[in-house]
Design a protein around this motif. Structure first.
Motif, PDB file in Angstrom:
ATOM      1  N   ARG A   5       0.828  -1.127   0.036  1.00 49.58           N
ATOM      2  CA  ARG A   5       0.011  -0.289  -0.129  1.00 49.58           C
ATOM      3  C   ARG A   5       0.775   1.206  -0.045  1.00 49.58           C
ATOM      4  N   ALA A   6       0.538   2.207  -0.545  1.00 48.34           N
ATOM      5  CA  ALA A   6       0.978   3.622  -0.680  1.00 48.34           C
ATOM      6  C   ALA A   6       0.002   4.560   0.244  1.00 48.34           C
ATOM      7  N   PRO A   7      -0.263   4.539   1.662  1.00 47.50           N
ATOM      8  CA  PRO A   7      -1.266   5.607   2.243  1.00 47.50           C
ATOM      9  C   PRO A   7      -1.226   6.984   2.106  1.00 47.50           C
ATOM     10  N   ALA A   8      -2.135   7.545   2.273  1.00 43.71           N
ATOM     11  CA  ALA A   8      -2.084   8.989   2.419  1.00 43.71           C
ATOM     12  C   ALA A   8      -1.326   9.409   3.624  1.00 43.71           C
ATOM     13  N   LYS A   9      -0.552  10.584   3.559  1.00 45.40           N
ATOM     14  CA  LYS A   9       0.211  11.130   4.701  1.00 45.40           C
ATOM     15  C   LYS A   9      -0.660  12.424   4.803  1.00 45.40           C
ATOM     16  N   ILE A  10      -0.820  12.708   6.264  1.00 45.41           N
ATOM     17  CA  ILE A  10      -1.587  13.503   6.717  1.00 45.41           C
ATOM     18  C   ILE A  10      -0.471  14.323   7.776  1.00 45.41           C
ATOM     19  N   ASN A  11      -0.392  15.643   7.576  1.00 43.17           N
ATOM     20  CA  ASN A  11       0.342  16.506   8.534  1.00 43.17           C
ATOM     21  C   ASN A  11      -0.900  16.991   9.498  1.00 43.17           C
ATOM     22  N   LEU A  12      -0.803  16.263  10.735  1.00 38.19           N
ATOM     23  CA  LEU A  12      -1.488  16.821  11.730  1.00 38.19           C
ATOM     24  C   LEU A  12      -1.120  18.370  11.978  1.00 38.19           C
ATOM     25  N   THR A  13       0.052  18.533  12.061  1.00 36.15           N
ATOM     26  CA  THR A  13       0.660  19.893  12.402  1.00 36.15           C
ATOM     27  C   THR A  13       1.697  20.046  11.497  1.00 36.15           C
ATOM     28  N   LEU A  14       2.018  21.233  11.101  1.00 34.00           N
ATOM     29  CA  LEU A  14       3.009  21.717  10.210  1.00 34.00           C
ATOM     30  C   LEU A  14       3.699  23.025  10.569  1.00 34.00           C
ATOM     31  N   HIS A  15       4.732  23.201  11.239  1.00 33.07           N
ATOM     32  CA  HIS A  15       5.314  24.351  11.745  1.00 33.07           C
ATOM     33  C   HIS A  15       6.400  24.775  10.998  1.00 33.07           C
ATOM     34  N   ILE A  16       6.366  26.139  10.565  1.00 29.16           N
ATOM     35  CA  ILE A  16       7.550  26.704   9.740  1.00 29.16           C
ATOM     36  C   ILE A  16       8.435  27.380  10.649  1.00 29.16           C
ATOM     37  N   LEU A  17       9.918  26.911  10.910  1.00 35.97           N
ATOM     38  CA  LEU A  17      10.655  27.369  11.773  1.00 35.97           C
ATOM     39  C   LEU A  17      11.565  28.632  11.213  1.00 35.97           C
ATOM     40  N   GLY A  18      11.574  28.714   9.583  1.00 42.69           N
ATOM     41  CA  GLY A  18      12.424  29.497   8.894  1.00 42.69           C
ATOM     42  C   GLY A  18      12.729  29.038   7.725  1.00 42.69           C
ATOM     43  N   ARG A  19      13.805  29.658   7.136  1.00 41.45           N
ATOM     44  CA  ARG A  19      14.245  29.373   5.605  1.00 41.45           C
ATOM     45  C   ARG A  19      15.920  29.097   5.837  1.00 41.45           C
ATOM     46  N   ARG A  20      16.424  27.817   5.520  1.00 42.73           N
ATOM     47  CA  ARG A  20      17.786  27.682   5.594  1.00 42.73           C
ATOM     48  C   ARG A  20      18.658  28.403   4.524  1.00 42.73           C
ATOM     49  N   ALA A  21      19.713  28.379   4.641  1.00 39.21           N
ATOM     50  CA  ALA A  21      20.976  29.405   3.634  1.00 39.21           C
ATOM     51  C   ALA A  21      20.582  28.444   2.343  1.00 39.21           C
ATOM     52  N   ASP A  22      20.303  27.377   2.341  1.00 36.62           N
ATOM     53  CA  ASP A  22      20.274  26.602   1.080  1.00 36.62           C
ATOM     54  C   ASP A  22      19.046  26.785   0.237  1.00 36.62           C
ATOM     55  N   GLY A  23      17.910  27.614   0.979  1.00 39.59           N
ATOM     56  CA  GLY A  23      16.974  27.886   0.417  1.00 39.59           C
ATOM     57  C   GLY A  23      15.495  27.048   0.729  1.00 39.59           C
ATOM     58  N   TYR A  24      15.912  25.879   1.509  1.00 40.06           N
ATOM     59  CA  TYR A  24      15.042  25.048   1.758  1.00 40.06           C
ATOM     60  C   TYR A  24      14.306  25.531   3.065  1.00 40.06           C
ATOM     61  N   HIS A  25      12.900  25.502   3.258  1.00 33.71           N
ATOM     62  CA  HIS A  25      12.284  25.844   4.467  1.00 33.71           C
ATOM     63  C   HIS A  25      12.314  24.786   5.271  1.00 33.71           C
ATOM     64  N   GLU A  26      12.702  25.224   6.571  1.00 35.85           N
ATOM     65  CA  GLU A  26      12.874  24.341   7.708  1.00 35.85           C
ATOM     66  C   GLU A  26      11.369  24.226   8.557  1.00 35.85           C
ATOM     67  N   LEU A  27      11.079  23.012   8.607  1.00 35.52           N
ATOM     68  CA  LEU A  27       9.669  22.586   9.166  1.00 35.52           C
ATOM     69  C   LEU A  27       9.857  21.756  10.476  1.00 35.52           C
ATOM     70  N   GLU A  28       8.820  21.589  11.166  1.00 35.10           N
ATOM     71  CA  GLU A  28       8.582  20.507  12.130  1.00 35.10           C
ATOM     72  C   GLU A  28       7.054  20.182  11.881  1.00 35.10           C
TER      73      GLU A  28
END
Length: 288
Positions: A5-28
Motif C-alpha cells: 500500500r501507499a497510504p495518504a500522509k497527513i500533516n497533523l501539524t506543520l510548523h515553519i521555523l524559518g528558511r535555511r541558507a540553502d533555500g529550503y524551508h525548515e519545518l517541524e
C-alpha cells in the motif's frame, strides 16, 4: 508479484521555523498515515517500467519523472546489480493535494525493491535514495506516525498514536507546493519566532493528543487559502460537522482533514458532505 500500500500522509501539524541558507524551508511536523491509499505492485525483472491505472491515473503522469521511477533509479545508483522490474500503480489519491501521494508511491517502490533484492528495511541506502527523491519520501518509508524536521530528512522515533477517526476532503483543485511556500516571503537564513511543536509521547490517549494538536497549527494554511480560496469553504464545512474535534489543512493543500469523536460520527459526516458536495473527493480514514 509483490504488492504494498501507499497510504495518504497527513500533516497533523506543520510548523515553519524559518528558511535555511540553502533555500529550503525548515519545518517541524507531526505526520500520521491513513489506512488506505494507492496500491503499488512489482514484478521483478531486469528492466524498469511503470503502468498507472485508477481514478486519478491521468493526473499522476506516467513519464520518466514519476516519483516511482525516480526512486527506483536513485536506489539503482546506490546498489550495484539491483533487480528492478515492472511496477503497476493503482492511483486513488488526488494529485498535488498535500497528502504526499507521489511521495508515498515512491516510498512504496523502495520497499518493494528492498523485498525483491533481500535488502534490510533499515539499510541506509534506502533512506538516502528516499531523501534525494523528495522531501516527504523518507517519512513515508515506514508509513508510521512520527515527527519530521528540517526539510524532511530528520525523523523522530515512530509514535504509537491512538486511532483517530477522520474525514479527508479534497475539493478537486490542485495546489502547487512551491508558490505556497513563496507566499510566506521568507528569505534564505531568516528565522521565524514561533512556538515549537509540543512534545508528543507514544501511547498518549486521544483526549490528551487532541489537546496537544489544538496547540499546533499549519503555517501554510493562510498562504494556501490565498492560492485556492475553496480551502476556506472545505474547512468551514468540516468544522461545522457534528462530532468534529479538530479540522486543519494537510501539507500545502488543498486536502483538509477533520478528526471526529467516533468512527460513526466520521462516517455520518462524510455521507452528508458527499451529498452536499458531490464534486469533492471525500473519504473516511483511520489515522495512526
Amino acid at each position: 508479484m509483490l504488492v504494498t500500500r501507499a497510504p495518504a500522509k497527513i500533516n497533523l501539524t506543520l510548523h515553519i521555523l524559518g528558511r535555511r541558507a540553502d533555500g529550503y524551508h525548515e519545518l517541524e511536523s507531526l505526520v500520521a498515515f491513513s489506512g488506505a491509499g494507492d496500491t503499488l505492485s512489482l514484478i521483478p525483472g531486469p528492466a524498469l517500467s511503470l503502468d498507472i491505472s485508477g481514478p486519478t491515473a491521468t493526473a499522476a503522469g506516467a513519464g520518466g519523472d514519476n516519483l516511482v521511477l525516480r526512486a527506483a533509479r536513485q536506489l539503482a545508483e546506490r546498489i550495484d546489480g539491483l533487480a528492478l522490474g515492472a511496477f503497476r500503480l493503482v492511483k486513488r489519491l488526488p494529485v498535488a493535494a498535500g497528502i504526499g501521494g507521489g511521495s508515498s508511491d515512491a516510498a512504496a517502490a523502495l520497499r518493494l525493491l528492498a523485498r525483491a533484492n533481500n535488502i534490510d528495511a533499515d539499510d541506509p541506502r534506502l533512506f538516502d535514495a528516499a531523501r534525494v527523491t523528495g522531501a516527504d519520501v523518507p517519512v513515508c518509508l515506514s508509513g508510521r506516525a512520527r515527527v519530521m524536521r528540517g526539510a524532511g530528512e530528520t525523523l523522530g522515533p515512530v509514535l504509537r498514536l491512538p486511532l483517530l477517526p477522520a474525514v479527508l476532503i479534497n475539493p478537486g483543485v490542485p495546489v502547487e507546493t512551491r508558490p505556497v511556500f513563496q507566499r510566506l516571503g521568507l528569505q534564505p537564513g531568516e528565522r521565524v519566532a514561533a512556538e515549537r511543536l509540543p512534545a508528543i509521547g507514544s501511547g498518549a490517549p486521544s483526549v490528551e493528543l487532541l489537546a496537544l494538536l489544538a496547540k499546533g497549527r499549519n503555517d501554510l494554511e493562510d498562504a494556501a487559502c490565498l492560492q485556492a480560496p475553496v480551502i476556506v469553504d472545505v474547512l468551514s464545512v468540516l468544522r461545522a460537522a457534528k462530532g468534529c474535534k479538530l479540522a486543519r489543512m494537510s501539507g500545502s493543500g488543498a486536502t483538509c482533514f477533520a478528526i471526529f469523536s467516533t468512527t460513526a460520527a466520521a462516517a455520518k459526516a462524510a455521507r452528508a458532505i458527499r451529498m452536499q458536495h458531490p464534486e469533492w473527493w471525500v473519504k473516511t480514514a483511520a489515522l495512526r
